[in-house]
Design a protein around this motif. Sequence first.
Motif, short mmCIF file in Angstrom:
data_model
loop_
_atom_site.label_atom_id
_atom_site.label_comp_id
_atom_site.label_asym_id
_atom_site.label_seq_id
_atom_site.Cartn_x
_atom_site.Cartn_y
_atom_site.Cartn_z
N GLU A 543 0.80 -1.20 0.05
CA GLU A 543 0.01 -0.07 0.02
C GLU A 543 0.83 1.33 -0.04
O GLU A 543 0.73 2.18 -0.80
CB GLU A 543 -1.00 0.03 1.29
N ALA A 544 1.87 1.28 0.89
CA ALA A 544 2.83 2.42 0.79
C ALA A 544 3.42 2.79 -0.38
O ALA A 544 3.58 3.91 -0.84
CB ALA A 544 3.73 2.27 2.07
N THR A 545 3.88 1.63 -1.09
CA THR A 545 4.41 1.67 -2.66
C THR A 545 3.45 2.27 -3.56
O THR A 545 3.67 3.12 -4.29
CB THR A 545 4.95 0.32 -2.96
N LEU A 546 2.36 1.72 -3.46
CA LEU A 546 1.35 2.35 -4.39
C LEU A 546 1.04 3.77 -4.09
O LEU A 546 0.70 4.44 -5.11
CB LEU A 546 -0.24 1.35 -4.30
N ARG A 547 0.96 4.26 -2.92
CA ARG A 547 0.50 5.44 -2.66
C ARG A 547 1.64 6.35 -3.38
O ARG A 547 1.47 7.60 -3.90
CB ARG A 547 0.54 5.72 -0.98
N LEU A 548 2.99 6.04 -3.13
CA LEU A 548 4.05 6.77 -3.74
C LEU A 548 3.83 6.99 -5.34
O LEU A 548 4.02 7.81 -5.81
CB LEU A 548 5.67 6.02 -3.47
N ILE A 549 3.44 5.75 -6.02
CA ILE A 549 3.40 5.65 -7.37
C ILE A 549 2.15 6.50 -7.90
O ILE A 549 2.29 7.28 -8.77
CB ILE A 549 3.10 4.13 -7.68
N ARG A 550 1.13 6.63 -6.98
CA ARG A 550 0.13 7.28 -7.26
C ARG A 550 0.44 8.72 -7.38
O ARG A 550 -0.01 9.43 -8.20
CB ARG A 550 -1.26 7.09 -6.38
N ALA A 551 1.06 9.10 -6.24
CA ALA A 551 1.60 10.56 -5.95
C ALA A 551 2.42 10.96 -7.00
O ALA A 551 2.54 12.06 -7.59
CB ALA A 551 2.31 10.53 -4.53
N LEU A 552 3.40 9.97 -7.61
CA LEU A 552 4.30 10.28 -8.57
C LEU A 552 3.62 10.45 -9.83
O LEU A 552 3.97 11.30 -10.97
CB LEU A 552 5.26 9.12 -8.76
N GLY A 553 2.63 9.86 -10.27
CA GLY A 553 1.83 9.77 -11.54
C GLY A 553 0.72 10.85 -11.40
O GLY A 553 0.26 11.10 -12.60
N VAL A 717 2.57 16.71 -0.54
CA VAL A 717 2.82 15.19 -0.83
C VAL A 717 2.46 14.31 0.56
O VAL A 717 1.81 13.25 0.40
CB VAL A 717 4.14 14.75 -1.61
N LEU A 718 2.95 14.85 1.55
CA LEU A 718 3.12 13.75 2.93
C LEU A 718 1.50 13.80 3.10
O LEU A 718 1.11 12.61 3.64
CB LEU A 718 3.70 14.65 4.05
N LEU A 719 0.86 14.73 3.13
CA LEU A 719 -0.77 14.77 3.43
C LEU A 719 -1.39 13.58 2.42
O LEU A 719 -2.49 13.03 2.90
CB LEU A 719 -1.47 16.18 3.37
N THR A 720 -0.92 13.65 1.34
CA THR A 720 -1.77 12.88 0.48
C THR A 720 -1.16 11.48 0.87
O THR A 720 -2.02 10.43 0.77
CB THR A 720 -1.20 13.23 -1.08
N LEU A 721 0.06 11.09 0.96
CA LEU A 721 0.38 9.89 1.17
C LEU A 721 0.10 9.05 2.49
O LEU A 721 -0.34 7.87 2.59
CB LEU A 721 2.09 9.89 1.19
N VAL A 722 -0.40 9.97 3.41
CA VAL A 722 -1.12 9.49 4.72
C VAL A 722 -2.57 9.78 4.74
O VAL A 722 -3.36 9.61 5.73
CB VAL A 722 -0.24 10.06 6.19
#
Length: 840
Positions: A543-553, A717-722
């Motif tokens: 899930e953490a990796t997917l959140r990073l990928i979504r934030a990147l894309g 970005v941090l607020l989005t990731l969490v």
Amino acid sequence: MAGQAGSQDNKARPGQRRMAQWTRDYARLPGIPDEYIGQDGAPRPAWARFFDAFAALSPADIERRFASADRHLREAGVTYRAPGETADRLWPLSHLPLIIDENDWRQLTTGIAQRAQLLEMILRDLYGEGRLVADGAVPAAAIAGSNEYLRAVCGVKPPGGRYLHLYAADVGRGPDGRWWVLSDRTQAPSGAGYALENRLVLSRAFSNLYKSMNVERVAPFFEAFRDSLRASADRDEPRIGLLTPGAFNETYFEHATIARYLGFLLVEGDDLAVSGDRIHIRTVAGLKRLDVLLRRVDSNFLDPLELDASSHLGVPGLIDVLRKSGVVVANMPGSGVLEARALLGFLPNLCRRLLSEDLLMPHIATWWCGQKSAREEVLSRLDDFAIEGAYGRAVPGFASNGPVLSGELSPPERERLRSAISDRGIDFVGQELVRLSTTPTWENGRITPRPFVLRVFAAATPNGWTILPGGFCRIADEPDARAVSMGDGARSADVWVVSDKPIAASTLLPAADTVRIRRIAGVVPSRAADNLFWLGRYLERAEATLRLIRALGTPTRESAKGAPTGASTALHSVERIQRLLVTWGATSQASRANSAKVAAEALQSAEKFGSALSLLRSAQRTATSLRERLSPDAWQVITEMVERLSVEADDDDGIVSAAELSLQELASFAGLAQENMNRAAGWRFLEMGRRAERAINTARFARQFAYDEAGDEDLDVLLTLVDCQITYRSRYLVGPALAPVRDLAVLDPYNPRSVAFQVAALNEHIASLPSLKEHGLIERPQRLAVALQAMLTTAEAAALDVKALFALEQDLLNLADAIGLHYFPHGPNASRPEKLTGLA
């Protein structure tokens, strides 16, 4: 009324025409017994009744029902492994059942029950008085030549009073139309679990047809088997375990199915330990006594102290516990000796000697070449026999895993076979050449005969032998097959024993007035707890990796203070996301110019251990070891995520869409665990894995994006990731600010994604688990969790600089390691319990 009757007749005609066409096109093999067409050339009544109803379905309806059956197999994860393979295959189920009339079945079951009782009596003598060998009824070499004859259990009286608790025979129709035995299964018969799954799938796909055919139910057999194992123990409420070689075994799915259906504990050798004169299960609350062990591990691997010293599948000291009647093992070690083909030729005389009656079911005529007369007979007519190994599937000296036909060998190979039989005939048998009987299968819109083998199961009960009404049917694709194994080109089929009278519904659930109400958490083996803990960690890491990928894309928002500053800050945030993905092993290198490429690799790379796909595959492998504890819905969620990410995304939008759908399915899994799992130790370890990993990842996110000089884009970005954008905006009427963002992500005890919330949950779970030491002091996992919670409760957001966040991350990693060392006893430094009480 006449018009209505005519209408009904016209409606029936398409089905009747299809039925007639199928029968005309059914190319029955000459001279081969067939299940559909009897010896008189006409369809057997039970099959005719089935096809009358089946043909009434439209072709589209038939295909829809077939697709429904295939979809259920895929969604439920019904799998197997072919011999020698490491990857799972989807279970190949034939869409048509094998149908047997109840009168025909009654004759078969009578012969199977007699054969099972005969084999039980032979085992009792071989490992007891030994009169059969002493009197010459069975040559000693025919017994001693088998590596399944275990001298270590000679003279050991089987706890529970019998050697065979479950017996199976592979049968087919002989040339005379009667059922013949092809081989016996006395070691650890497999297939009953797959037979159960076949029934669940096909009865669902053709529910009305299944009910109209009056099919005998299989639940009473499993109930009788379970009750007989329970009655064999020496206490009223025994603990029963199913011993499996592990998730890499060819039929592990079946082991999990049987354990879940019968309510047994699925255990591996490492889960068990000898203490005193008993076998115990290693649980998170200490050692728990095991009373009955249904084994799916071959005898030689059960005890490395007295049998195969290289085995890692068994339990050291198990044979000695058997000597002291400390555990019931079904089937008794050494029972596999009766699977030797060398013994087949002696069974008719043994039946007359031991049961004072003739053997009811014939078997393939067999000559054991360990006897001079039989060896000379085989060598004189070598081309008329199928040569088999006397004690195993393989023929010694030949690569084939089945029978060797002399006529199909080259002259040098044929001479080598002849020499091998002459030199060491004890290792070979010659069997009469027979071809398997056939049954209808569905191929390309019509029925086609294919060879099959039916495995019939018998369970020993206090009232005699109970036969599973149906069995495990394997079907070959080759028209002239002489043996069938679940490898390339083989299918399985449900087996319907049909009656002319309605069949009463049955279930394994006991009557309400016979059940004593209990509220206990149940036993959780340490291995299962370990797997649940890591399943939670893998899913949360994915899930953490997917959140990073979504934030990147996802395109970054424009800066409110002008494009140049915003563009620079956004680029800085993208760089940090990519660097974190590199650190996690999700991608090979960061690329400012091609973020889409980085996102695609982090999402779907099969080579990168930290990619979302690799993490979800790790979760799937871990979940495979927990099949008996996970609901079909939970398994389906994990499988669908892996399948989706295994298909390469087309473009940038496809990458983001795949990540978002996977995040939604992860949320579905979390909901299933939260709402459907019993609040026992298993659920707690799954939750602890998720909470520990989420705390670690959130602390790492905070360190990367809430550093001392962080700008609006980093904090955003941090607020989005969490997943705290809505909470922050509703709480603070200003843009992202460092201290409030740090507080919300790390310290807020009301935020279900903050570090503080995870640590509080971990504290609650650890406090609910049993203590493993008797000194009464707080144990290390709880000591670390309490210290962390105290620190987070008293900390101030302004003091959470990068150094403090890094220290917090290390403390969380230490806590996760401490949980593993304390509750999962796999290493020399692992904690060992001092008492036998607690939650499990």
